[in-house]
Scaffold this motif. Structure first.
Motif, mmCIF file in Angstrom:
data_model
loop_
_atom_site.group_PDB
_atom_site.id
_atom_site.type_symbol
_atom_site.label_atom_id
_atom_site.label_comp_id
_atom_site.label_asym_id
_atom_site.label_seq_id
_atom_site.Cartn_x
_atom_site.Cartn_y
_atom_site.Cartn_z
ATOM 1 N N LEU A 41 13.524 7.174 1.171
ATOM 2 C CA LEU A 41 14.443 6.092 0.833
ATOM 3 C C LEU A 41 14.612 5.195 2.049
ATOM 4 C CD1 LEU A 41 16.444 4.852 -1.195
ATOM 5 C CD2 LEU A 41 18.169 6.417 -0.281
ATOM 6 N N TYR A 42 14.319 3.905 1.887
ATOM 7 C CA TYR A 42 14.490 2.923 2.948
ATOM 8 C C TYR A 42 15.566 1.930 2.560
ATOM 9 C CZ TYR A 42 10.068 4.422 5.002
ATOM 10 O OH TYR A 42 9.076 5.154 5.581
ATOM 11 N N VAL A 43 16.187 1.347 3.549
ATOM 12 C CA VAL A 43 17.166 0.292 3.332
ATOM 13 C C VAL A 43 16.599 -0.971 3.953
ATOM 14 C CG1 VAL A 43 19.498 -0.494 3.843
ATOM 15 C CG2 VAL A 43 19.065 1.912 3.402
ATOM 16 N N GLY A 44 16.663 -2.060 3.217
ATOM 17 C CA GLY A 44 16.141 -3.325 3.744
ATOM 18 C C GLY A 44 16.886 -4.502 3.156
ATOM 19 N N ARG A 45 16.684 -5.632 3.729
ATOM 20 C CA ARG A 45 17.295 -6.845 3.220
ATOM 21 C C ARG A 45 16.580 -7.313 1.973
ATOM 22 N NH1 ARG A 45 19.228 -10.562 8.181
ATOM 23 N NH2 ARG A 45 19.847 -8.838 9.508
ATOM 24 N N THR A 46 17.333 -7.930 1.109
ATOM 25 C CA THR A 46 16.704 -8.515 -0.060
ATOM 26 C C THR A 46 16.040 -9.818 0.342
ATOM 27 O OG1 THR A 46 18.744 -9.645 -0.639
ATOM 28 C CG2 THR A 46 18.358 -7.516 -1.672
ATOM 29 N N ASP A 47 15.019 -10.177 -0.381
ATOM 30 C CA ASP A 47 14.295 -11.407 -0.098
ATOM 31 C C ASP A 47 15.155 -12.580 -0.546
ATOM 32 O OD1 ASP A 47 12.362 -13.200 0.631
ATOM 33 O OD2 ASP A 47 11.049 -12.766 -1.060
ATOM 34 N N ALA A 48 15.591 -13.402 0.387
ATOM 35 C CA ALA A 48 16.515 -14.501 0.097
ATOM 36 C C ALA A 48 15.792 -15.791 -0.289
ATOM 37 C CB ALA A 48 17.425 -14.739 1.297
ATOM 38 N N ARG A 49 14.567 -15.693 -0.700
ATOM 39 C CA ARG A 49 13.802 -16.898 -1.014
ATOM 40 C C ARG A 49 14.215 -17.484 -2.321
ATOM 41 N NH1 ARG A 49 7.824 -14.950 0.822
ATOM 42 N NH2 ARG A 49 8.525 -14.197 2.805
ATOM 43 N N GLU A 76 0.817 -1.208 0.000
ATOM 44 C CA GLU A 76 0.000 0.000 0.000
ATOM 45 C C GLU A 76 0.852 1.259 0.000
ATOM 46 O OE1 GLU A 76 -2.600 -0.504 3.351
ATOM 47 O OE2 GLU A 76 -3.811 -2.006 2.320
ATOM 48 N N LYS A 77 2.081 1.169 0.471
ATOM 49 C CA LYS A 77 2.962 2.332 0.510
ATOM 50 C C LYS A 77 3.623 2.601 -0.828
ATOM 51 C CE LYS A 77 4.167 2.309 5.379
ATOM 52 N NZ LYS A 77 5.216 2.191 6.358
ATOM 53 N N GLU A 78 3.357 1.765 -1.816
ATOM 54 C CA GLU A 78 3.932 1.927 -3.137
ATOM 55 C C GLU A 78 5.447 1.913 -3.098
ATOM 56 O OE1 GLU A 78 2.201 4.839 -5.793
ATOM 57 O OE2 GLU A 78 0.567 5.102 -4.375
ATOM 58 N N SER A 79 6.010 1.032 -2.299
ATOM 59 C CA SER A 79 7.460 0.917 -2.267
ATOM 60 C C SER A 79 7.941 0.171 -3.504
ATOM 61 C CB SER A 79 7.906 0.186 -1.002
ATOM 62 O OG SER A 79 7.407 -1.126 -0.983
ATOM 63 N N PHE A 80 9.184 0.419 -3.884
ATOM 64 C CA PHE A 80 9.754 -0.273 -5.033
ATOM 65 C C PHE A 80 11.264 -0.407 -4.850
ATOM 66 C CE2 PHE A 80 9.792 4.223 -6.137
ATOM 67 C CZ PHE A 80 11.039 4.419 -6.712
ATOM 68 N N PRO A 81 11.836 -1.454 -5.414
ATOM 69 C CA PRO A 81 13.292 -1.636 -5.314
ATOM 70 C C PRO A 81 14.028 -0.682 -6.248
ATOM 71 C CG PRO A 81 12.328 -3.402 -6.613
ATOM 72 C CD PRO A 81 11.184 -2.570 -6.094
#
Length: 102
Positions: free
Chosen positions: A94-102, A29-34
């Motif tokens: 701008l946010y920093v987060g871990r990549t999805d390791a799946r 809903e926050k419209e975040s994108f990589p």
């Protein structure tokens, strides 16, 4: 006693899954994108607002060379440059987060 602990564990796991589901929905809903989608987002913005790349760069207060460098290597681009670009989109952070390791 042991079955009570097992039941509590199951309830905790169910709650954790529900929290993860809610967090994922909030992110959507926050419209975040990589950052990998930066070029796509800028292109979309330019088309939707009927402006040129030059105008976009003026709004972001960066050069076209800087913008294209950000397109080619967004993860190597200065945070200040990324922030200038996303500021044109409106109220983005701008946010920093871990990549999805799946």
């Amino acid at each position: 006693m042991k079955s009570h602990i097992t039941e509590l564990k199951q309830q905790v796991h169910a709650l954790l899954r529900e929290i993860e589901r809610i967090e994922a929905k909030e992110l959507e809903e926050k419209e975040s994108f990589p950052l990998a989608e930066l070029k796509e987002r800028v292109t979309q913005y330019v088309k939707e607002n009927d402006i040129t790349i030059d105008t976009f760069c003026d709004l972001a207060m960066i050069s076209k060379t800087t913008l294209y460098a950000a397109f080619n290597s967004p993860s190597s681009t200065k945070c200040s440059t990324i922030e200038s670009i996303i500021a044109v989109f409106g109220n983005y952070t701008l946010y920093v987060g871990r990549t999805d390791a799946r």
